[in-house]
Design a protein around this motif. Structure first.
Motif, PDB file in Angstrom:
ATOM      1  N   GLU A  69       1.000   4.143  -2.797  1.00 53.21           N
ATOM      2  CA  GLU A  69       0.846   5.544  -2.410  1.00 53.21           C
ATOM      3  C   GLU A  69       1.930   6.403  -3.068  1.00 53.21           C
ATOM      4  N   GLU A 116      -2.506   5.928   1.420  1.00 56.26           N
ATOM      5  CA  GLU A 116      -2.490   4.560   1.942  1.00 56.26           C
ATOM      6  C   GLU A 116      -3.742   4.281   2.759  1.00 56.26           C
ATOM      7  N   MET A 164       0.826  -1.203   0.000  1.00 54.00           N
ATOM      8  CA  MET A 164       0.000   0.000   0.000  1.00 54.00           C
ATOM      9  C   MET A 164       0.866   1.260   0.000  1.00 54.00           C
ATOM     10  N   LYS A 165       1.970   1.226   0.727  1.00 52.06           N
ATOM     11  CA  LYS A 165       2.883   2.377   0.722  1.00 52.06           C
ATOM     12  C   LYS A 165       3.511   2.578  -0.652  1.00 52.06           C
ATOM     13  N   TRP A 200      -6.568   1.304   2.366  1.00 55.35           N
ATOM     14  CA  TRP A 200      -6.967   0.445   3.477  1.00 55.35           C
ATOM     15  C   TRP A 200      -8.479   0.483   3.662  1.00 55.35           C
TER      16      TRP A 200
END
Length: 140
Positions: A59, A66, A55-56, A70
């Motif tokens: 991003e 992020e 996710m980072k 989520w």
């Protein structure tokens, strides 16, 4: 006094920020965005335990918060319109990238097999797949 001043500034900024943001709560659009996020995350995860780092990376690469990824994964209920558009662009870009990688791998396979490449049923099937796959049309 300083604390009260800072709290007033914070409240003013939050009010201004919220007034400039358009939230989308249409379930169909949220569902579509959640599917795009799920697909992007699935392609980015490198193994067990890599979900937060994936996710980072998304991003950083696509400028998608992020926390939004989520939320779309675990509790999709609302989405900022500008983030929806960035998510749409990221999904389209990633899909195009995957198609280009498939085409490149097919060319490498053809080069490695030489003359027999045109007679191989697997290569013909892969070529048919590449020809049939086009970036999905995302209607708005």
């Amino acid at each position: 006094m300083r604390k009260k001043f800072l709290q007033n500034c914070k409240n003013l900024l939050q009010e201004r920020y919220v007034s400039d943001v358009v939230y989308c709560s249409d379930k169909e659009l949220i569902g579509r965005a959640a599917e795009w996020a799920r697909s992007l995350i699935q392609r980015e995860v490198r193994g067990p335990g890599d979900l937060p780092r994936a996710m980072k990376r998304l991003e950083r690469r696509y400028d998608l918060p992020e926390r939004t990824l989520w939320n779309l994964r675990y509790r999709p209920n609302k989405l900022i319109a500008s983030v929806y558009l960035r998510l749409q662009a990221a999904y389209e870009a990633e899909t195009k990238r995957q198609i280009e990688m498939l085409k490149h791998e097919l060319e490498l396979t053809k080069a490695a097999t030489g003359e027999d490449a045109t007679t191989s049923s697997a290569i013909r099937a892969a070529e048919a797949l590449v020809a049939s796959v086009a970036p999905p049309e995302i209607s708005e």
